[in-house]
Design an enzyme around this catalytic site. Structure first.
Site, PDB file in Angstrom:
ATOM      1  N   TRP A 105       0.864  -1.183   0.000  1.00 44.90           N
ATOM      2  CA  TRP A 105       0.000   0.000   0.000  1.00 44.90           C
ATOM      3  C   TRP A 105       0.892   1.222   0.000  1.00 44.90           C
ATOM      4  O   TRP A 105       1.851   1.306   0.770  1.00 44.90           O
ATOM      5  CB  TRP A 105      -0.910   0.038   1.222  1.00 44.90           C
ATOM      6  CG  TRP A 105      -1.633   1.362   1.327  1.00 44.90           C
ATOM      7  CD1 TRP A 105      -2.731   1.750   0.625  1.00 44.90           C
ATOM      8  CD2 TRP A 105      -1.273   2.486   2.154  1.00 44.90           C
ATOM      9  NE1 TRP A 105      -3.087   3.041   0.947  1.00 44.90           N
ATOM     10  CE2 TRP A 105      -2.204   3.519   1.884  1.00 44.90           C
ATOM     11  CE3 TRP A 105      -0.255   2.726   3.077  1.00 44.90           C
ATOM     12  CZ2 TRP A 105      -2.143   4.756   2.515  1.00 44.90           C
ATOM     13  CZ3 TRP A 105      -0.183   3.967   3.706  1.00 44.90           C
ATOM     14  CH2 TRP A 105      -1.137   4.963   3.429  1.00 44.90           C
ATOM     15  N   GLU A 162      -3.148  -2.907  -2.351  1.00 46.01           N
ATOM     16  CA  GLU A 162      -4.242  -2.272  -1.584  1.00 46.01           C
ATOM     17  C   GLU A 162      -4.532  -0.854  -2.071  1.00 46.01           C
ATOM     18  O   GLU A 162      -3.639  -0.016  -2.170  1.00 46.01           O
ATOM     19  CB  GLU A 162      -3.862  -2.240  -0.103  1.00 46.01           C
ATOM     20  CG  GLU A 162      -4.887  -1.572   0.779  1.00 46.01           C
ATOM     21  CD  GLU A 162      -4.466  -1.529   2.238  1.00 46.01           C
ATOM     22  OE1 GLU A 162      -5.232  -1.004   3.059  1.00 46.01           O
ATOM     23  OE2 GLU A 162      -3.350  -2.003   2.553  1.00 46.01           O
ATOM     24  N   LYS A 220      -7.002   2.848  -2.018  1.00 47.31           N
ATOM     25  CA  LYS A 220      -7.598   3.779  -1.063  1.00 47.31           C
ATOM     26  C   LYS A 220      -8.388   4.825  -1.850  1.00 47.31           C
ATOM     27  O   LYS A 220      -8.096   5.073  -3.026  1.00 47.31           O
ATOM     28  CB  LYS A 220      -6.518   4.447  -0.212  1.00 47.31           C
ATOM     29  CG  LYS A 220      -7.036   5.041   1.096  1.00 47.31           C
ATOM     30  CD  LYS A 220      -5.898   5.360   2.049  1.00 47.31           C
ATOM     31  CE  LYS A 220      -6.443   5.760   3.413  1.00 47.31           C
ATOM     32  NZ  LYS A 220      -5.369   5.972   4.398  1.00 47.31           N
ATOM     33  N   ASP A 233      -9.566  -2.970   2.193  1.00 46.02           N
ATOM     34  CA  ASP A 233      -9.584  -2.407   3.542  1.00 46.02           C
ATOM     35  C   ASP A 233     -10.966  -1.809   3.760  1.00 46.02           C
ATOM     36  O   ASP A 233     -11.422  -0.977   2.980  1.00 46.02           O
ATOM     37  CB  ASP A 233      -8.498  -1.336   3.677  1.00 46.02           C
ATOM     38  CG  ASP A 233      -8.371  -0.804   5.098  1.00 46.02           C
ATOM     39  OD1 ASP A 233      -9.394  -0.360   5.662  1.00 46.02           O
ATOM     40  OD2 ASP A 233      -7.257  -0.830   5.637  1.00 46.02           O
ATOM     41  N   HIS A 269     -11.400   1.925   3.382  1.00 45.31           N
ATOM     42  CA  HIS A 269     -10.855   2.600   2.213  1.00 45.31           C
ATOM     43  C   HIS A 269     -11.854   2.809   1.084  1.00 45.31           C
ATOM     44  O   HIS A 269     -11.489   2.841  -0.089  1.00 45.31           O
ATOM     45  CB  HIS A 269      -9.647   1.827   1.682  1.00 45.31           C
ATOM     46  CG  HIS A 269      -8.431   1.955   2.541  1.00 45.31           C
ATOM     47  ND1 HIS A 269      -7.186   1.513   2.147  1.00 45.31           N
ATOM     48  CD2 HIS A 269      -8.265   2.467   3.783  1.00 45.31           C
ATOM     49  CE1 HIS A 269      -6.311   1.757   3.105  1.00 45.31           C
ATOM     50  NE2 HIS A 269      -6.948   2.325   4.118  1.00 45.31           N
ATOM     51  N   HIS A 287      -8.445  -6.186   5.102  1.00 46.31           N
ATOM     52  CA  HIS A 287      -7.990  -5.434   6.265  1.00 46.31           C
ATOM     53  C   HIS A 287      -9.254  -4.911   6.942  1.00 46.31           C
ATOM     54  O   HIS A 287      -9.919  -4.029   6.404  1.00 46.31           O
ATOM     55  CB  HIS A 287      -7.071  -4.284   5.860  1.00 46.31           C
ATOM     56  CG  HIS A 287      -5.665  -4.717   5.577  1.00 46.31           C
ATOM     57  ND1 HIS A 287      -4.659  -3.835   5.256  1.00 46.31           N
ATOM     58  CD2 HIS A 287      -5.088  -5.946   5.595  1.00 46.31           C
ATOM     59  CE1 HIS A 287      -3.538  -4.509   5.065  1.00 46.31           C
ATOM     60  NE2 HIS A 287      -3.774  -5.786   5.269  1.00 46.31           N
ATOM     61  N   ASP A 291     -12.132   6.568   7.090  1.00 46.37           N
ATOM     62  CA  ASP A 291     -11.058   5.647   7.468  1.00 46.37           C
ATOM     63  C   ASP A 291     -10.405   6.043   8.792  1.00 46.37           C
ATOM     64  O   ASP A 291      -9.216   6.363   8.853  1.00 46.37           O
ATOM     65  CB  ASP A 291     -10.018   5.622   6.342  1.00 46.37           C
ATOM     66  CG  ASP A 291      -8.969   4.537   6.550  1.00 46.37           C
ATOM     67  OD1 ASP A 291      -9.305   3.501   7.127  1.00 46.37           O
ATOM     68  OD2 ASP A 291      -7.825   4.744   6.118  1.00 46.37           O
ATOM     69  N   ASP A 325     -10.116   4.033  11.395  1.00 55.26           N
ATOM     70  CA  ASP A 325      -9.452   2.863  11.980  1.00 55.26           C
ATOM     71  C   ASP A 325      -9.832   2.636  13.440  1.00 55.26           C
ATOM     72  O   ASP A 325      -8.986   2.319  14.265  1.00 55.26           O
ATOM     73  CB  ASP A 325      -7.931   2.975  11.830  1.00 55.26           C
ATOM     74  CG  ASP A 325      -7.508   2.837  10.381  1.00 55.26           C
ATOM     75  OD1 ASP A 325      -7.845   1.818   9.767  1.00 55.26           O
ATOM     76  OD2 ASP A 325      -6.841   3.751   9.858  1.00 55.26           O
ATOM     77  N   ASP A 329      -6.771  -4.210  10.782  1.00 54.39           N
ATOM     78  CA  ASP A 329      -6.020  -2.985  10.489  1.00 54.39           C
ATOM     79  C   ASP A 329      -6.689  -1.784  11.139  1.00 54.39           C
ATOM     80  O   ASP A 329      -7.286  -0.947  10.479  1.00 54.39           O
ATOM     81  CB  ASP A 329      -5.899  -2.776   8.981  1.00 54.39           C
ATOM     82  CG  ASP A 329      -4.971  -1.616   8.630  1.00 54.39           C
ATOM     83  OD1 ASP A 329      -4.338  -1.071   9.541  1.00 54.39           O
ATOM     84  OD2 ASP A 329      -4.889  -1.259   7.438  1.00 54.39           O
TER      85      ASP A 329
END
Length: 417
Positions: A186, A225, A227, A258, A261, A285, A293, A295, A325
């Site tokens: 990524w 990956e 985004k 992800d 993302h 992820h 995002d 997280d 993640d």
């Protein structure tokens, strides 16, 4: 009545309840036992690593300042093992390149070698924890806004060499552990404002990737990956979802999804069935994007549940790899590991216990009321009794018992750092 006896009685009732719908609970338990999550090392120290290259860049932020984060490789390993002791099953550890064992020396990223991860390979073998890997393009003087897509050939070549070396490290990890190491690529590359040369940067990225992947390896697997955008890079992302799907489909690479993302209303679960028709495997992820995002720690919400159900409905447990993640620095970091991991496993448990055969029978017969009704009733089936038994069989705390144990670890260990 003792707690274990209650757990066993509840489990027996659940087995009968599910059997009435044609579901083999023991088979579901066996399937869940086989699933290894890839735990992310960066939850333990807020994505700091051991390179001492400076502050976080590339749109990455770890918000919060809860005391007790891991300060070195020994503390990080200790925390990971403590967290793993509360998560049922056998799991993997996902390392970023900046977490190498550099012996207190600065090793620039185009000079990193397998020897810098030798102690990790030995540690992982000792603790029956296989490794996955990531190249690291952020938080470096040469990161800037563009790395593998940088028009400056010297900078681009630096990151190409870095990523080539990371693949060699992943190959060594995979060979030593007797199981392929999955290496994720990524990059943060993008632009804060309007870009008028989108094709140029994507062509450069495509060429860089072709150079990186020119060497074939047998003991590692590549995944790429995407985004939507990054903080400070809001207007344009070079490695978009469309770019990597095209690259993965034409090059036979694993595509990483992800859950943070994508656009907030976009269903990541819906992508599983489409992608698996054109690419060999998928890497996930899993995090919880609040607004976007951010997280946050994964919880048992509809997004994660839908994702897990879609994996099972596609019969793709052997084609979808599940990594975590998130990095929350506002709460106990070991607790964050445990809550997020167990939540993901709970979603997988419910997916494995879904009365899929009956639901598909209804669907095939155009019995749409019946399908909807059974989907709703399935939500209140006693899956939690099966989950409790899964924890009991794996000798990890059942229910909320892990809270007190993590509090004790904080009092005895992390609070004194």
């Amino acid at each position: 009545m003792k707690k274990e006896e209650l757990i066993r009685k509840a489990y027996e009732i659940a087995v009968e309840r599910y059997a009435a719908l044609g579901i083999d609970v023991n088979k579901a338990l066996e399937e869940l036992q086989k699933i290894s999550l890839s735990l992310h090392c960066w939850q333990a120290d807020d994505v700091t690593g051991f390179e001492s290259a400076g502050e976080l860049t590339g749109g990455i932020q770890a918000t919060g300042n809860h005391p007790g984060k891991a300060r070195n490789i020994e503390e990080l390993r200790q925390d990971v093992l403590k967290a793993a002791s509360y998560i049922p099953g056998t799991h993997r550890l996902n390392l970023h390149e900046i977490y190498g064992d550099f012996g207190g020396q600065f090793v620039d990223r185009d000079q990193v070698e397998p020897k810098h991860f030798e102690s990790w390979i030995q540690w992982a073998a000792e603790h029956n924890m296989k490794l996955d890997f990531n190249s690291t393009s952020f938080s470096h003087p040469k990161s800037g806004n563009l790395s593998l897509s940088n028009p400056d050939k010297s900078i681009r070549d630096f990151w190409i060499e870095h990523t080539k070396r990371c693949r060699a490290i992943a190959e060594e990890m995979g060979k030593r552990q007797g199981d392929p190491c999955i290496m994720n690529l990524w990059i943060h590359d993008g632009s804060k404002d309007i870009t008028v040369n989108r094709m140029k940067y994507r062509a450069l990225l495509k060429d860089s990737l072709d150079q990186i992947f020119a060497t074939e390896y047998k003991n590692m697997r590549d995944c790429i990956e995407s985004k939507v955008f990054g903080i400070g890079l809001e207007s344009y992302t070079v490695g978009s979802n469309d770019f990597y799907i095209g690259y993965g489909a034409t090059r036979g690479k694993i595509v990483t999804l992800d859950t943070g993302h994508f656009h907030p209303t976009e269903s990541v679960a819906d992508k599983i069935s489409s992608l698996l028709l054109f690419i060999p495997e998928i890497m996930l992820h899993v995090s919880r994007p609040v607004r976007w995002d951010s997280d946050h720690v994964t919880i048992m919400n509809d997004d994660t549940l839908d994702l897990c159900k879609e994996i099972v409905r596609c019969n793709a447990l052997d084609k979808v790899h599940i990594g975590l993640d998130y990095f929350d620095a506002s709460i106990n970091r070991i607790g964050a590991y445990v809550v997020g991991s167990r939540a993901t496993q709970k979603c997988l448990m419910q997916a494995l216990l879904e009365p899929l055969a009956k639901l598909r029978e209804y669907e095939a017969n155009d019995q749409l009321f019946e399908r909807l009704a059974l989907l709703e009733e399935s939500k209140s089936l006693p899956w939690n009794a099966v989950w409790d038994m899964f924890c009991l069989k794996n000798n990890v705390p059942v229910g909320e018992d892990f809270i007190a144990e993590i509090q004790k670890y904080e009092a005895d260990v992390t609070s004194k750092r």
